[in-house]
Write an enzyme that holds these catalytic residues in place. Sequence first.
Site, PDB file in Angstrom:
ATOM      1  N   TYR A  95      56.195  58.000  36.929  1.00  0.00           N
ATOM      2  CA  TYR A  95      56.299  56.561  36.678  1.00  0.00           C
ATOM      3  C   TYR A  95      56.687  55.874  37.980  1.00  0.00           C
ATOM      4  CZ  TYR A  95      58.455  52.122  35.345  1.00  0.00           C
ATOM      5  OH  TYR A  95      58.788  50.799  35.271  1.00  0.00           O
ATOM      6  N   GLU A 132      53.407  47.993  37.722  1.00  0.00           N
ATOM      7  CA  GLU A 132      53.915  49.211  37.090  1.00  0.00           C
ATOM      8  C   GLU A 132      52.781  50.205  36.881  1.00  0.00           C
ATOM      9  OE1 GLU A 132      57.043  49.401  33.609  1.00  0.00           O
ATOM     10  OE2 GLU A 132      55.040  49.332  32.760  1.00  0.00           O
TER      11      GLU A 132
END
Length: 392
Positions: free
Chosen positions: A101, A189
Amino acid sequence: MDLYEYQAKELFAKHGVPTQPGKVVTTADEAFNAATSYGVPVVIKAQVKTGGRGKAGGVKLAQNPAEAREKSEQILGMDIKGHTVLKVLVTPAEDIKEEYYASILVDRSQRKYLAMLSLAGGVDIEEVAAKTPEKLAKVLLDPLTPLSQQQAIDLAQRAGLSDSLHQSFADLFLGLWRVFSEEDALLVEVNPLALIADGRLVALDGKVTIDDNALFRHPEDAAFADAATVDPLEERAHEKGLHYVKLDGDVGVIGNGAGLVMSTLDVVSYAGESHGGAKPANFLDIGGGASAQVMADGLEIVLSDPQVKAVFINVFGGITACDAVANGIVEAVNLLKVQGKELKHPLVVRLDGNNAELGRDILRKANIPGVELVDTMDSAADRVAELARKAA
Ligand code: GDP
Ligand code: MN
């Protein structure tokens, strides 16, 4: 403005962030054709502006074009958290070894940007942050200094990324930084940032939020706007330069100054509690220099909302004094009349501040049917809520 995954990936590609190619389609046949053109297994991905598509069944692997057609049929039209799937992204499937991530966002509480990396990606990152915060490496960035190679490597080190990947991660992360800074994003993101079996790092998913206040610097971003999700009244108001936001209620609200309009929404909601649940229908700030034309434009927009049953004009006179605003209201009603638009709903007007008494006098003398003057904000809110309910 939130972007779709495929739009976020367009920005990734523009700034050199490795991602897969993809085709956005709206029918199962087109998905079949796209899969045929790639000639390899593909992933069919629902394009909706919400996360957790995988869990909801909106991301499916297809081994061949026939499967791509079948899976697209299942996904198109699906409802994911209230979003109907109208488009799917067809993209060559990657052989994923690990899922990470990575993100960059505005940290308002710190007045800085925040860069994050976790090797525990692919899953709900909020859960990782809550249960195992040590697995989420963070680096605060000074908004005035561009991200350095060294900061990216620090982040990789803190997250425990294997040394052999530091360089390619830093290259990819600098690309994300360019998306964030050059595109005026509030959030970039990537989840998952995938380590592929052949050793590459690839952004397999993308979420980008563009700062609407910087849109004037990016005329090209107009292409990202989602015609289907923009309210037509908001669009018209925007064209007229008005700060208008459509809400769900039945009381139109017009005021001068964002703070005053916000508190007007509160007092109307509160008053509505004793009047059958009347609620504000919109936010509309006509700003400091409320000319007759601006007032007419505002009234016209608010009155064209079919849900509106009564309108509250709440003005605190400052540089633009109340008499000017009152003249604006009178002229606005005349302007609308000339255009054949009669005032079909009651207007409750509260004027306070600079030249309030003069302004009230002007309105009293104009004696426009349906226009009522109320002296305080609370009583005016109460009256307008009552009128809206009577009309409902
Ligand atoms: P989200 O659930 O809305 O975040 O959608 P994602 O784009 O993150 O996809 C969800 C999951 O699908 C990912 O975490 C992967 O496990 C899987 N996935 C996505 N793309 C691929 C791919 O190219 N190959 C494989 N094997 N799995 C993929
Ligand atoms: Mn994801």
